[in-house]
Design an enzyme around this catalytic site. Structure first.
Site, PDB file in Angstrom:
ATOM      1  N   ALA A 211      18.037  11.593  17.123  1.00  0.00           N
ATOM      2  CA  ALA A 211      17.494  12.235  18.254  1.00  0.00           C
ATOM      3  C   ALA A 211      15.835  12.222  18.255  1.00  0.00           C
ATOM      4  CB  ALA A 211      17.834  13.752  18.496  1.00  0.00           C
ATOM      5  N   SER A 212      15.550  11.638  20.054  1.00  0.00           N
ATOM      6  CA  SER A 212      14.607  11.549  20.454  1.00  0.00           C
ATOM      7  C   SER A 212      13.870  12.958  20.661  1.00  0.00           C
ATOM      8  CB  SER A 212      14.220  10.504  22.002  1.00  0.00           C
ATOM      9  OG  SER A 212      15.067  11.486  22.587  1.00  0.00           O
TER      10      SER A 212
ATOM     11  N   CYS B  41      28.972  22.411  18.009  1.00  0.00           N
ATOM     12  CA  CYS B  41      29.641  21.293  18.480  1.00  0.00           C
ATOM     13  C   CYS B  41      30.857  22.882  18.161  1.00  0.00           C
ATOM     14  CB  CYS B  41      30.005  20.184  17.694  1.00  0.00           C
ATOM     15  SG  CYS B  41      28.724  18.974  18.267  1.00  0.00           S
TER      16      CYS B  41
ATOM     17  N   GLU C 114      31.717  11.900  15.718  1.00  0.00           N
ATOM     18  CA  GLU C 114      31.975  13.366  15.768  1.00  0.00           C
ATOM     19  C   GLU C 114      31.320  13.951  17.067  1.00  0.00           C
ATOM     20  OE1 GLU C 114      31.037  16.862  15.996  1.00  0.00           O
ATOM     21  OE2 GLU C 114      29.252  16.597  14.274  1.00  0.00           O
TER      22      GLU C 114
ATOM     23  N   GLY D 175      27.082  13.211  19.279  1.00  0.00           N
ATOM     24  CA  GLY D 175      27.122  13.509  20.206  1.00  0.00           C
ATOM     25  C   GLY D 175      28.001  13.630  20.698  1.00  0.00           C
ATOM     26  N   SER D 176      27.483  13.615  21.867  1.00  0.00           N
ATOM     27  CA  SER D 176      28.477  13.979  23.517  1.00  0.00           C
ATOM     28  C   SER D 176      30.168  12.605  23.369  1.00  0.00           C
ATOM     29  CB  SER D 176      28.463  13.921  24.794  1.00  0.00           C
ATOM     30  OG  SER D 176      27.568  12.893  24.488  1.00  0.00           O
TER      31      SER D 176
ATOM     32  N   GLU E  93      31.947  22.342  27.375  1.00  0.00           N
ATOM     33  CA  GLU E  93      31.131  22.999  26.480  1.00  0.00           C
ATOM     34  C   GLU E  93      30.018  23.836  26.976  1.00  0.00           C
ATOM     35  OE1 GLU E  93      29.322  19.948  23.491  1.00  0.00           O
ATOM     36  OE2 GLU E  93      30.623  21.461  22.461  1.00  0.00           O
TER      37      GLU E  93
ATOM     38  N   LYS F 142      18.905   5.415  14.183  1.00  0.00           N
ATOM     39  CA  LYS F 142      18.305   5.629  14.898  1.00  0.00           C
ATOM     40  C   LYS F 142      19.015   7.923  15.884  1.00  0.00           C
ATOM     41  CE  LYS F 142      19.491   6.921  19.156  1.00  0.00           C
ATOM     42  NZ  LYS F 142      18.273   8.333  19.770  1.00  0.00           N
TER      43      LYS F 142
HETATM   44  C1  SIN Z   1      28.098  19.987  15.332  1.00  0.00           C
HETATM   45  O1  SIN Z   1      27.372  21.001  16.258  1.00  0.00           O
HETATM   46  O2  SIN Z   1      27.937  18.998  15.584  1.00  0.00           O
HETATM   47  C2  SIN Z   1      27.984  20.518  13.708  1.00  0.00           C
HETATM   48  C3  SIN Z   1      27.682  22.192  12.853  1.00  0.00           C
HETATM   49  C4  SIN Z   1      28.113  21.848  11.983  1.00  0.00           C
HETATM   50  O3  SIN Z   1      28.593  20.939  11.178  1.00  0.00           O
HETATM   51  O4  SIN Z   1      29.222  23.266  11.789  1.00  0.00           O
END
Ligand code: SIN
Length: 491
Positions: A187-188, A295, A261, A239-240, A392, A185
């Site tokens: 992201a939309s 992230c 993650e 995701g979050s 974040e 799935k």
């Molecule tokens: C992410 O922002 O989830 C991944 C970033 C990365 O793989 O460097």
């Protein structure tokens, strides 16, 4: 600001339907989902809006495919992955164009993302052949003890919009290398890149049903349909943190394996002996890659007080020089935020910091007109207690705060419930090693702003997640251990 009006015609061969059991199909409900360019807010495509019925069919197809796929040889799976890798590189331009149009990142970055995405497929096409077992010495001579590793089963991959290609291949390549089949799935907000990648996987010639794709606006219902089914054995998600926590709860009934993650709040710690040229170059990549929507983006610049003025001046000049605009315009370095809430969060962090005493050095505002643009911004005088120090931001905001001693710098860096990536800059090898060991993070960049790479384990401590992606650990995540005790041997 570079011109926002550009030709956003999509590559002709982009699929827009669901992929289930090797066939492209419209949604059961015939509903579609609009995909927009965040730089213009214009709709660029409609894709199938899959429902729970479609999700169940996709899972069924993956279950059927798993019974055969788990028996294929590692060498055969490696060859399919190698063909997929070559196809991704052969379609680098249309893939990058899709990423820029639906995600907004500049085309040069999108091309870099395609290479990054392909590198996971290449790495795991090679690792597929290295799934080893063990023999264990027994206490008696009539027994042999073995441990073998087998695919975990059918996997659900739920992927984000910020790296629409790389976060898919980072999950799918090891899953397929291990012999798992997948329901994906994406992201939309960024389904087109996912559908294009799926088409290239199919063309690489693997059995139907090894990869099934449900594009949908009903993420939670689709996840429920999959996770309430005992035949789904693993969920891999980027995701979050709140959604990750929800998935942990949903996984409890069927005890599904999880790789999560999740969010970060990366400190970027600059000591007074750091090479400032190198540090500013690293700051630009760690902060402004994908406009800060990563992230692992540095969120808090923690700078030793005696170089605070020099760092702030250099960071401000470098940030003010960044060219903002539509990602397809040559020379653009910063695109839009992904959507209206994404832009609002950055503006809220700026407003909160200013209300609590921070100062704008450059930027600070949204751009007028269409598109979700925020000026690349530097704030000085940032203090603990401001939102940017705790949450974040996911945007182009450089927030600079001061510290005095090494202990204070490390303590400030660690004062977060998140633990994905941290960065430290120093010319002293002793300090680099000491600080790296003390940082409570899964990833540490030492004099390095972009640590991510396919062959290294990527993942977070604390609220930033469970498990690792990339490296041999990334393949382990899709394997189950089986211990075999073999008795009755006439030794
Ligand atoms: C992410 O922002 O989830 C991944 C970033 C990365 O793989 O460097």
């Amino acid at each position: 600001m570079a011109a926002r009006q550009v030709d956003t015609t999509l590559p002709k061969d982009v699929p827009t339907q669901l992929l289930i059991g090797g066939k492209w199909r419209p949604a059961h409900s015939s509903q579609t989902l609009a995909v927009s360019d965040p730089a213009t807010e214009q709709v660029v495509a409609e894709v199938a809006d899959g429902s729970v019925e479609d999700a169940r069919l996709a899972l069924e197809a993956a279950v059927v495919a798993f019974s055969g796929f788990k028996k294929t040889s590692a060498y055969q799976r490696s060859r399919w992955l190698r063909s997929w890798f070559e196809a991704i590189l052969a379609h680098r331009d249309p893939l990058a164009r899709l990423i820029t149009i639906e995600n907004g990142k500049p085309l040069t970055e999108a091309l870099g993302e395609v290479d990054y995405a392909a590198s996971f497929v290449e790495w795991f096409s090679e690792e597929a052949k290295r799934v080893y077992g063990r023999t264990i010495p027994a206490t008696t001579t009539d027994r042999r003890l073995l441990a073998i590793r087998q695919p975990v089963g059918v996997v659900a991959a739920i992927t984000p919009w910020n790296f629409p290609a790389a976060m898919i291949t980072r999950k799918l390549a090891p899953a397929l290398a291990a012999g798992c089949t997948v329901v994906l799935k994406p992201a939309s907000l960024t389904p087109l890149t996912a559908l294009y990648l799926a088409k290239l996987w199919q063309e690489a010639g693997p059995p139907d049903g090894t990869l099934n794709v449900i594009t949908t606006s009903q993420a939670s219902a689709v996840a429920d349909a999959w996770m309430s089914d005992q035949r789904l054995r693993k969920v891999t998600f980027t995701g979050s943190t709140p959604i990750g926590q929800e998935l942990i709860r949903k996984s409890a009934d069927q005890v599904q394996r999880l790789s999560l993650e999740l969010g970060g709040q990366a400190p970027f710690v600059v000591f007074d002996d750091a090479d400032l040229d190198l540090t500013i170059a690293a700051m630009l990549v760690s902060k402004f890659r994908n406009g800060g929507q990563s992230c692992v983006a540095s969120n808090r610049m923690l700078v030793q007080r005696n170089i605070l003025a020099a760092f702030t001046e250099r960071a401000t000049a470098a940030t003010a020089a960044l060219r903002i605009g539509h990602g397809l315009t040559p020379g653009v370095e910063i695109g839009p935020l992904i959507d209206r809430p994404g832009r609002q969060k950055v503006l809220d962090h700026i407003a909160d910091a200013l209300a609590k005493g921070a100062q704008v050095q450059t930027g600070g505002r949204a751009l007028d007109g269409s598109g979700f643009f925020v000026q690349p911004t530097v704030l000085s005088g940032v203090q603990p207690g401001m939102r940017v120090m705790e949450e974040e931001t996911f945007g182009p905001l450089v927030a600079i705060s001061a510290f005095d001693t090494e202990e204070q710098g490390v303590a400030l860096a660690n004062s977060s419930p998140f633990g994905l990536a941290a960065y430290a800059f120093t010319a002293s090898a002793g300090r680099a090693w000491r600080v790296a060991e003390r940082l409570e993070y899964g990833i540490v960049g030492l004099n390095e702003g972009l640590p991510s790479t396919a062959q290294a384990p990527f993942g977070g401590w604390k609220l930033s997640g469970i498990g690792r992606e990339g490296a041999s650990e990334g393949l382990d995540a899709f394997l189950e251990e089986k211990y075999i005790a073999w008795g009755g041997i006439d030794a």
